[in-house]
Design an enzyme around this catalytic site. Structure first.
Site, short mmCIF file in Angstrom:
data_model
loop_
_atom_site.label_atom_id
_atom_site.label_comp_id
_atom_site.label_asym_id
_atom_site.label_seq_id
_atom_site.Cartn_x
_atom_site.Cartn_y
_atom_site.Cartn_z
N ASP A 153 0.86 -1.18 0.00
CA ASP A 153 0.00 0.00 0.00
C ASP A 153 0.90 1.23 0.00
O ASP A 153 1.46 1.60 1.03
CB ASP A 153 -0.90 -0.01 1.24
CG ASP A 153 -1.82 1.21 1.30
OD1 ASP A 153 -1.69 2.10 0.43
OD2 ASP A 153 -2.66 1.27 2.22
N TYR A 195 -13.53 14.73 -5.19
CA TYR A 195 -12.67 14.26 -6.29
C TYR A 195 -11.93 15.44 -6.92
O TYR A 195 -10.70 15.40 -7.10
CB TYR A 195 -13.54 13.55 -7.33
CG TYR A 195 -12.79 12.96 -8.49
CD1 TYR A 195 -11.86 11.94 -8.29
CD2 TYR A 195 -13.03 13.39 -9.79
CE1 TYR A 195 -11.18 11.39 -9.36
CE2 TYR A 195 -12.36 12.83 -10.86
CZ TYR A 195 -11.43 11.83 -10.65
OH TYR A 195 -10.75 11.29 -11.71
N ALA A 223 -11.33 18.45 -5.71
CA ALA A 223 -10.38 19.10 -4.79
C ALA A 223 -9.13 18.25 -4.63
O ALA A 223 -8.00 18.77 -4.58
CB ALA A 223 -11.05 19.34 -3.43
N SER A 224 -9.31 16.92 -4.56
CA SER A 224 -8.13 16.06 -4.35
C SER A 224 -7.23 16.06 -5.58
O SER A 224 -6.00 16.05 -5.47
CB SER A 224 -8.56 14.63 -4.02
OG SER A 224 -9.28 14.05 -5.10
N LYS A 225 -7.82 16.12 -6.78
CA LYS A 225 -7.00 16.17 -7.99
C LYS A 225 -6.38 17.56 -8.17
O LYS A 225 -5.24 17.68 -8.67
CB LYS A 225 -7.83 15.79 -9.22
CG LYS A 225 -8.21 14.31 -9.28
CD LYS A 225 -6.99 13.39 -9.43
CE LYS A 225 -7.38 11.97 -9.77
NZ LYS A 225 -6.22 11.05 -9.84
N1 LIG Z 1 -9.99 5.74 -15.56
C1 LIG Z 1 -10.51 6.95 -15.73
O1 LIG Z 1 -11.59 7.11 -16.35
C2 LIG Z 1 -9.78 8.16 -15.20
C3 LIG Z 1 -10.19 9.46 -15.54
C4 LIG Z 1 -9.47 10.56 -15.05
C5 LIG Z 1 -8.38 10.35 -14.21
N2 LIG Z 1 -8.02 9.07 -13.89
C6 LIG Z 1 -6.90 8.88 -12.99
O2 LIG Z 1 -5.92 8.09 -13.64
C7 LIG Z 1 -5.27 7.21 -12.69
C8 LIG Z 1 -5.38 5.77 -13.19
O3 LIG Z 1 -6.75 5.47 -13.47
P1 LIG Z 1 -7.36 4.02 -13.16
O4 LIG Z 1 -8.72 4.00 -13.74
O5 LIG Z 1 -6.37 2.97 -13.51
O6 LIG Z 1 -7.45 4.12 -11.55
P2 LIG Z 1 -8.31 3.21 -10.57
O7 LIG Z 1 -8.64 1.92 -11.23
O8 LIG Z 1 -9.46 4.01 -10.04
O9 LIG Z 1 -7.31 3.02 -9.34
C9 LIG Z 1 -6.00 2.51 -9.52
C10 LIG Z 1 -5.59 1.77 -8.28
O10 LIG Z 1 -5.41 2.66 -7.18
C11 LIG Z 1 -5.33 1.84 -6.02
N3 LIG Z 1 -5.88 2.59 -4.88
C12 LIG Z 1 -7.10 3.17 -4.79
N4 LIG Z 1 -7.25 3.77 -3.59
C13 LIG Z 1 -6.08 3.58 -2.93
C14 LIG Z 1 -5.58 3.95 -1.65
N5 LIG Z 1 -6.32 4.65 -0.77
N6 LIG Z 1 -4.33 3.59 -1.32
C15 LIG Z 1 -3.56 2.87 -2.16
N7 LIG Z 1 -3.98 2.48 -3.38
C16 LIG Z 1 -5.21 2.82 -3.75
C17 LIG Z 1 -6.13 0.57 -6.31
O11 LIG Z 1 -5.25 -0.53 -6.30
P3 LIG Z 1 -5.27 -1.65 -5.15
O12 LIG Z 1 -6.66 -1.76 -4.63
O13 LIG Z 1 -4.72 -2.88 -5.79
O14 LIG Z 1 -4.31 -1.13 -4.15
C18 LIG Z 1 -6.58 0.76 -7.74
O15 LIG Z 1 -6.54 -0.43 -8.50
C19 LIG Z 1 -5.98 7.46 -11.35
O16 LIG Z 1 -5.25 8.40 -10.60
C20 LIG Z 1 -7.31 8.06 -11.75
O17 LIG Z 1 -7.87 8.92 -10.76
C21 LIG Z 1 -8.67 7.98 -14.37
#
Ligand SMILES: NC(=O)c1ccc[n+]([C@@H]2O[C@H](COP(=O)([O-])OP(=O)(O)OC[C@H]3O[C@@H](n4cnc5c(N)ncnc54)[C@H](OP(=O)(O)O)[C@@H]3O)[C@@H](O)[C@H]2O)c1
Length: 242
Positions: free
Chosen positions: A59, A149, A151-153
């Site tokens: 983690d 969301y 604010a965090s980004k």
């Molecule tokens: N996909 C989209 O449509 C989209 C759009 C805009 C921005 N983004 C950003 O692009 C990035 C990648 O997207 P994605 O869709 O691959 O992301 P995701 O599937 O939402 O999350 C990626 C991984 O983050 C880990 N995670 C979540 N909360 C966590 C926490 N509190 N501590 C540690 N690990 C945590 C989880 O892995 P584990 O559970 O295995 O630890 C999850 O598989 C992210 O930052 C997302 O916000 C995505």
């Protein structure tokens, strides 16, 4: 640069399956990190190759977990050249339904995890190292019911741009990809009525990651690169003149 060693944190998520094979195909050596053992096992089965693409359960939002991940990359591959930080969490809900815990969890996933992962990786990084983070246009245009969301980004982007100034003195590149909703099977199942023309193909994001982790991006420090495809914010006032 090929053959670099990258930590891919949050590889278990929606984009990992597109980004991992693209980076592996050019010869990068990858340590894929996540908390979900089953999903890591699936990634291992699909893309694993001893000494080239390996997995680790950790983690990285916890400083100790992040430190162990960075050290494990160095132990397994001999060095560390960068971080592709995919960790994140989407959270929607109006203010009156969002308690402080919801805000804390969203900040931890989208912002603080980047801080802990970066602080753990930094002692191992040298000239030409590359860090890539992920944001959304909602950070600049925060729509209703997305306050946590957005604010965090927004925090993530301000932080990344600030450290980009600090770290470029040591030759470390920090850049951010701003993307809209990815076109994944899960999203198609969850939102069958959505117009997917305005989503983004994960492979297009993967190509941008490959660019930002290559010498082609040597001039970029603190850039927020929009990988939005055909997405746009619409308004009744927009449109062609009549
Ligand atoms: N996909 C989209 O449509 C989209 C759009 C805009 C921005 N983004 C950003 O692009 C990035 C990648 O997207 P994605 O869709 O691959 O992301 P995701 O599937 O939402 O999350 C990626 C991984 O983050 C880990 N995670 C979540 N909360 C966590 C926490 N509190 N501590 C540690 N690990 C945590 C989880 O892995 P584990 O559970 O295995 O630890 C999850 O598989 C992210 O930052 C997302 O916000 C995505």
């Amino acid at each position: 640069m090929s053959g670099q060693v990258l930590l891919v944190t949050g590889a278990t998520g929606g984009l990992g399956g597109a980004i991992v094979p693209r980076l592996a195909a050019r010869g990068d050596r990858l340590l894929l990190v996540g908390r979900d053992k089953d999903r890591l096992a699936e990634l291992e089965a699909a893309h694993g190759a001893p000494g080239r693409v390996e997995t680790l359960t950790a983690d990285v939002s916890d400083p100790e977990g992040a430190r162990s991940a960075a050290e494990e990359a160095v132990t397994r591959y001999g060095r560390l050249d960068g971080l592709v930080h995919l960790v994140g969490a989407f959270k929607a809900g109006p203010l009156f339904l969002m308690d402080a815990d919801a805000y804390e969890q969203t900040l931890r996933a989208n912002f603080l995890s980047a801080v802990t992962a970066t602080q753990a990786a930094l002692p191992h990084l040298g000239q030409g190292a590359r860090l890539v983070f992920f944001t959304t246009p909602l950070a600049d245009e925060p729509l209703p019911a997305l306050s946590a969301y957005a604010a965090s980004k927004a925090a993530l982007v301000a932080w990344a741009r600030s450290i980009a100034h600090e770290l470029k003195r040591g030759g470390v590149h920090v850049n951010v990809i701003s993307m809209t909703m990815a076109d994944t099977p899960d999203k198609r199942a969850a939102r069958p009525d959505l117009n997917f023309d305005h989503t983004i193909a994960p492979d297009l994001v993967a190509r941008a990651v490959a660019f930002l982790t290559s010498e082609e991006a040597d001039g970029l420090y603190g850039a927020v690169v929009p990988v939005l495809g055909r997405f746009e914010f619409r308004s009744d006032l927009s449109g062609p003149p009549r």
